[in-house]
Design an enzyme around this catalytic site. Structure first.
Site, short mmCIF file in Angstrom:
data_model
loop_
_atom_site.label_atom_id
_atom_site.label_comp_id
_atom_site.label_asym_id
_atom_site.label_seq_id
_atom_site.Cartn_x
_atom_site.Cartn_y
_atom_site.Cartn_z
N ASP A 138 0.78 -1.22 0.00
CA ASP A 138 0.00 0.00 0.00
C ASP A 138 0.82 1.28 0.00
OD1 ASP A 138 -2.55 1.44 0.17
OD2 ASP A 138 -1.90 1.94 2.19
N CYS A 192 -15.09 -6.49 -17.16
CA CYS A 192 -16.41 -6.34 -16.56
C CYS A 192 -17.52 -6.48 -17.59
CB CYS A 192 -16.54 -4.97 -15.90
SG CYS A 192 -15.43 -4.72 -14.52
N CYS A 202 -22.59 4.52 -7.05
CA CYS A 202 -21.76 5.48 -6.29
C CYS A 202 -22.56 6.77 -6.01
CB CYS A 202 -20.48 5.80 -7.07
SG CYS A 202 -19.50 7.05 -6.23
N CYS A 218 -14.71 10.85 -3.69
CA CYS A 218 -14.86 9.52 -3.09
C CYS A 218 -15.01 9.61 -1.57
CB CYS A 218 -13.64 8.66 -3.46
SG CYS A 218 -13.77 6.98 -2.85
C1 B12 Z 1 -4.58 6.47 -3.40
C2 B12 Z 1 -5.36 5.26 -2.99
C3 B12 Z 1 -6.71 5.44 -2.73
C4 B12 Z 1 -7.42 6.73 -3.00
C5 B12 Z 1 -7.66 6.88 -4.51
C6 B12 Z 1 -8.13 5.56 -5.14
C7 B12 Z 1 -7.92 5.48 -6.63
N1 B12 Z 1 -8.80 4.72 -7.28
O1 B12 Z 1 -6.98 6.00 -7.17
C8 B12 Z 1 -8.71 6.58 -2.14
C9 B12 Z 1 -8.48 7.19 -0.78
C10 B12 Z 1 -9.98 7.16 -2.73
C11 B12 Z 1 -8.78 5.06 -2.02
C12 B12 Z 1 -9.95 4.38 -1.76
C13 B12 Z 1 -10.02 3.00 -1.63
N2 B12 Z 1 -8.99 2.15 -1.56
CO1 B12 Z 1 -7.17 2.67 -1.93
N3 B12 Z 1 -5.42 2.97 -2.44
C14 B12 Z 1 -4.75 3.99 -2.90
C15 B12 Z 1 -3.30 3.64 -3.22
C16 B12 Z 1 -2.42 4.11 -2.06
C17 B12 Z 1 -2.79 4.21 -4.53
C18 B12 Z 1 -3.78 4.02 -5.72
C19 B12 Z 1 -3.28 4.71 -6.94
O2 B12 Z 1 -2.13 4.60 -7.28
N4 B12 Z 1 -4.15 5.43 -7.65
C20 B12 Z 1 -3.74 6.08 -8.85
C21 B12 Z 1 -4.48 5.49 -10.03
C22 B12 Z 1 -3.95 6.07 -11.32
O3 B12 Z 1 -4.21 4.12 -10.05
P1 B12 Z 1 -5.40 3.04 -10.01
O4 B12 Z 1 -6.60 3.56 -9.36
O5 B12 Z 1 -4.79 1.79 -9.47
O6 B12 Z 1 -5.76 2.96 -11.56
C23 B12 Z 1 -5.60 1.82 -12.35
C24 B12 Z 1 -6.86 1.31 -12.99
O7 B12 Z 1 -7.93 2.17 -12.81
C25 B12 Z 1 -6.43 1.06 -14.43
N5 B12 Z 1 -7.21 1.71 -15.46
C26 B12 Z 1 -6.83 2.77 -16.12
N6 B12 Z 1 -7.73 3.08 -17.06
C27 B12 Z 1 -8.69 2.13 -17.00
C28 B12 Z 1 -9.83 1.96 -17.75
C29 B12 Z 1 -10.69 0.88 -17.48
C30 B12 Z 1 -11.88 0.68 -18.30
C31 B12 Z 1 -10.40 -0.01 -16.42
C32 B12 Z 1 -11.31 -1.13 -16.10
C33 B12 Z 1 -9.22 0.19 -15.64
C34 B12 Z 1 -8.37 1.25 -15.96
O8 B12 Z 1 -5.11 1.54 -14.56
C35 B12 Z 1 -4.75 2.32 -13.48
C36 B12 Z 1 -3.29 2.19 -13.18
O9 B12 Z 1 -2.99 0.87 -12.77
C37 B12 Z 1 -3.37 2.08 -3.32
C38 B12 Z 1 -2.11 1.35 -2.87
C39 B12 Z 1 -1.04 1.38 -3.93
N7 B12 Z 1 0.18 1.62 -3.50
O10 B12 Z 1 -1.30 1.16 -5.09
C40 B12 Z 1 -4.58 1.75 -2.42
C41 B12 Z 1 -5.53 0.60 -2.86
C42 B12 Z 1 -5.81 0.80 -4.32
N8 B12 Z 1 -6.74 0.86 -2.11
C43 B12 Z 1 -7.33 -0.20 -1.73
C44 B12 Z 1 -8.59 -0.21 -1.09
C45 B12 Z 1 -9.01 -1.49 -0.39
C46 B12 Z 1 -9.41 0.92 -1.13
C47 B12 Z 1 -10.90 1.00 -0.76
C48 B12 Z 1 -11.69 -0.23 -1.19
C49 B12 Z 1 -11.02 1.22 0.77
C50 B12 Z 1 -12.45 1.44 1.24
N9 B12 Z 1 -13.26 0.40 1.36
O11 B12 Z 1 -12.84 2.55 1.53
C51 B12 Z 1 -11.33 2.28 -1.51
C52 B12 Z 1 -11.83 1.95 -2.92
C53 B12 Z 1 -12.28 3.15 -3.68
C54 B12 Z 1 -12.20 2.86 -5.18
N10 B12 Z 1 -13.34 2.61 -5.81
O12 B12 Z 1 -11.10 2.87 -5.71
C55 B12 Z 1 -6.61 -1.45 -2.17
C56 B12 Z 1 -7.34 -2.06 -3.38
C57 B12 Z 1 -7.48 -3.58 -3.35
C58 B12 Z 1 -8.14 -4.05 -4.60
N11 B12 Z 1 -8.80 -5.19 -4.52
O13 B12 Z 1 -8.07 -3.43 -5.63
C59 B12 Z 1 -5.16 -0.87 -2.50
C60 B12 Z 1 -4.45 -1.59 -3.63
C61 B12 Z 1 -4.36 -0.98 -1.19
C62 B12 Z 1 -3.80 -2.37 -0.98
N12 B12 Z 1 -2.49 -2.52 -0.96
O14 B12 Z 1 -4.51 -3.35 -0.86
N13 B12 Z 1 -7.59 4.51 -2.23
S1 SF4 Z 2 -19.88 -3.79 -10.45
FE1 SF4 Z 2 -18.27 -2.58 -11.47
S2 SF4 Z 2 -16.37 -3.64 -11.01
FE2 SF4 Z 2 -18.04 -5.09 -10.56
S3 SF4 Z 2 -18.28 -6.26 -12.48
FE3 SF4 Z 2 -19.73 -4.56 -12.56
S4 SF4 Z 2 -18.60 -2.94 -13.65
FE4 SF4 Z 2 -17.08 -4.43 -12.97
S1 SF4 Z 3 -15.82 3.93 -2.47
FE1 SF4 Z 3 -15.78 5.90 -3.56
S2 SF4 Z 3 -16.13 5.28 -5.69
FE2 SF4 Z 3 -16.83 3.55 -4.45
S3 SF4 Z 3 -19.03 3.93 -4.10
FE3 SF4 Z 3 -17.91 4.79 -2.37
S4 SF4 Z 3 -17.69 6.95 -2.95
FE4 SF4 Z 3 -18.13 5.86 -4.83
#
Ligand code: B12
Ligand code: SF4
Ligand code: SF4
Length: 390
Positions: A138, A192, A202, A218
């Site tokens: 993380d 998905c 959401c 969020c």
């Molecule tokens: C910052 C962060 C947050 C932020 C921002 C989240 C975000 N989505 O960016 C906040 C505080 C909102 C957050 C919330 C949560 N988080 Co968080 N968070 C992180 C952290 C520290 C960094 C994430 C990051 O780099 N974001 C930057 C963006 C660019 O990266 P990304 O979201 O991974 O994006 C990828 C995909 O979206 C994909 N993508 C790009 N384009 C497209 C297009 C399509 C169509 C698709 C399908 C995908 C896709 O590529 C991107 C790059 O890999 C990670 C830990 C880590 N070091 O990675 C944990 C992490 C992502 N979080 C985690 C968790 C558990 C949560 C929550 C579920 C906690 C909760 N219950 O409240 C929520 C989920 C919210 C959500 N829907 O994402 C887990 C996720 C586990 C999993 N199964 O995925 C992580 C991995 C921590 C861990 N080590 O377990 N989090």
């Molecule tokens: S609820 Fe969202 S993440 Fe889950 S299968 Fe449907 S589109 Fe994918």
């Molecule tokens: S965790 Fe964030 S993105 Fe997911 S339903 Fe809640 S507010 Fe929306």
């Protein structure tokens, strides 16, 4: 048995529900996604995030130039059974006192500690053979989800979470970056499809496009990461969440029938905290009782002031007038952050008692922001009822 197979077998024995390997070359697509989102302001609000971090987190070799492989690991976390919470054998709620919700990943011991502990034997296996190895969980500078997806653990859902076949998204991720040249896995060819349930559920519209999250919308960001005042327009959208949010995971069909997690894996999280705690009771916590209750859990991250701020908002959203006395007492809390959000909640509840508490607070309040919240809440309560003529 090859080292790759031995590591995977050991990871499974340690409770990881999915394990895969990818090379240590940069996560190119993820880097571009992270850079674009950072530039578009979609990660604004996270004080520790930066454009430099977005780039660096996509390169496993940044901190280990001799890295050749990344072992991606997913570990199940405890889940509250929402239907059973606080229910009597007949299935009815035992009480009607307002309760809040805590995201299920935070119900056990802090997962950073659990995953770091569980990766130790894997690190030892690598180091005993002369390889360098480092664990990320993380908060390390590595994109956990992108590494996991490339290692074939699951696919990135439209809610941005990694979805693991058989286990769903209720997993936490870790990686081991190592100098060992391991046998890589291929990404899964899964998506998905037509589903967009998470985007529709959401409440804040945070999922602005499939797989793209606007951090500033969020609930998880506001209730966990944000320090300080939560904007007034966001507060009503938070509902009864007091730490994190699981709505976009609860709706997900991939989470509907996950395989039962290994009991030993879950035992590493220790006893669970109450997933739907009484909100008014939480308002009575002082520093000492807050520490005793939450020191071991991820909830500790908000500290008392952040959690009780969230509790105030949840009480305002649940809007049960029986909470007026508890919220009025919170108007004399030592923390302005708690007083100000309690005032907002009283404005939402309204009624003579709420108005009385707020009027008293306006007269004694020294903090300008809290006083303004009290005044706005008084306006929201409306004018006092005029006694009807007899
Ligand atoms: C910052 C962060 C947050 C932020 C921002 C989240 C975000 N989505 O960016 C906040 C505080 C909102 C957050 C919330 C949560 N988080 Co968080 N968070 C992180 C952290 C520290 C960094 C994430 C990051 O780099 N974001 C930057 C963006 C660019 O990266 P990304 O979201 O991974 O994006 C990828 C995909 O979206 C994909 N993508 C790009 N384009 C497209 C297009 C399509 C169509 C698709 C399908 C995908 C896709 O590529 C991107 C790059 O890999 C990670 C830990 C880590 N070091 O990675 C944990 C992490 C992502 N979080 C985690 C968790 C558990 C949560 C929550 C579920 C906690 C909760 N219950 O409240 C929520 C989920 C919210 C959500 N829907 O994402 C887990 C996720 C586990 C999993 N199964 O995925 C992580 C991995 C921590 C861990 N080590 O377990 N989090
Ligand atoms: S609820 Fe969202 S993440 Fe889950 S299968 Fe449907 S589109 Fe994918
Ligand atoms: S965790 Fe964030 S993105 Fe997911 S339903 Fe809640 S507010 Fe929306």
């Amino acid at each position: 048995m090859s080292l790759t197979d031995a590591l995977k077998a050991q990871a499974r024995a340690l409770g990881f529900c999915a394990v895969g390997v990818t090379g240590a070359e940069p996560l190119v697509e993820a880097e571009s996604a992270a850079a674009t989102r950072t530039a578009e302001g979609l990660l604004d609000g996270l004080s520790w995030w930066s454009p430099a971090r977005a780039h660096a987190s996509a390169d496993p070799r940044r901190a280990m130039p001799d890295a050749r492989s990344v072992i991606a690991l997913a570990y199940p976390h405890p889940r509250a059974d929402a239907s059973a919470e606080a229910s009597s054998p007949s299935g009815e709620r035992q009480d009607r006192d307002p309760r809040g919700r805590i995201a299920t990943y935070a119900l056990g011991r802090d997962y950073h500690e659990v995953l770091l502990e569980r990766t130790q034997p894997l690190l030892a296996m690598l180091r005993d053979r002369g390889y360098t190895a480092k664990t990320y969980v993380d908060h390390g500078w590595l994109l956990d989800r992108a590494a996991a997806a490339r290692a074939g653990l699951g696919w990135l859902g439209k809610n941005t979470n990694l979805l693991v076949p058989g286990a769903g998204s209720y997993v936490l991720l870790a990686e081991i970056v190592t100098s060992a040249a391991l046998q890589p896995d291929q990404p899964l060819k899964k998506s998905c499809g037509e589903c967009d349930a998470c985007m529709r559920v959401c409440p804040t519209g945070a999922l602005v496009k499939p797989g793209v999250l606007d951090n500033r919308r969020c609930i998880s960001f506001w209730t966990i990461e944000h320090r300080g005042v939560i904007p007034r327009e966001i507060r009503p959208l938070i509902g009864d969440w007091i730490f994190g949010c699981d709505l976009c995971q609860e709706i997900c069909p991939v989470n509907a029938r996950p395989a039962a997690p290994d009991a030993d894996a879950l035992s590493a999280f220790g006893p669970m905290i109450e997933p739907r705690p009484h909100l008014e009771e939480l308002l009575t916590l002082d520093d000492e009782t807050f520490r005793a209750r939450f020191r071991q859990s991820a909830v500790w991250r908000t500290r008392r002031s952040g959690l009780l701020r969230n509790v105030g908002i949840a009480l305002g959203n649940v809007a049960d007038r029986r909470s007026v006395p508890a919220l009025s007492r919170a108007l004399i809390d030592t923390e302005p952050l708690i007083r100000g959000h309690a005032a907002w909640a009283l404005g939402r509840l309204g009624g003579a008692a709420a108005r009385e508490g707020l009027a008293l607070a306006v007269r004694r309040e020294a903090d300008p922001w809290v006083r303004e919240e009290c005044e706005l809440a008084l306006q929201e309560c409306g004018p006092p009822a005029v006694p009807s003529a007899v």
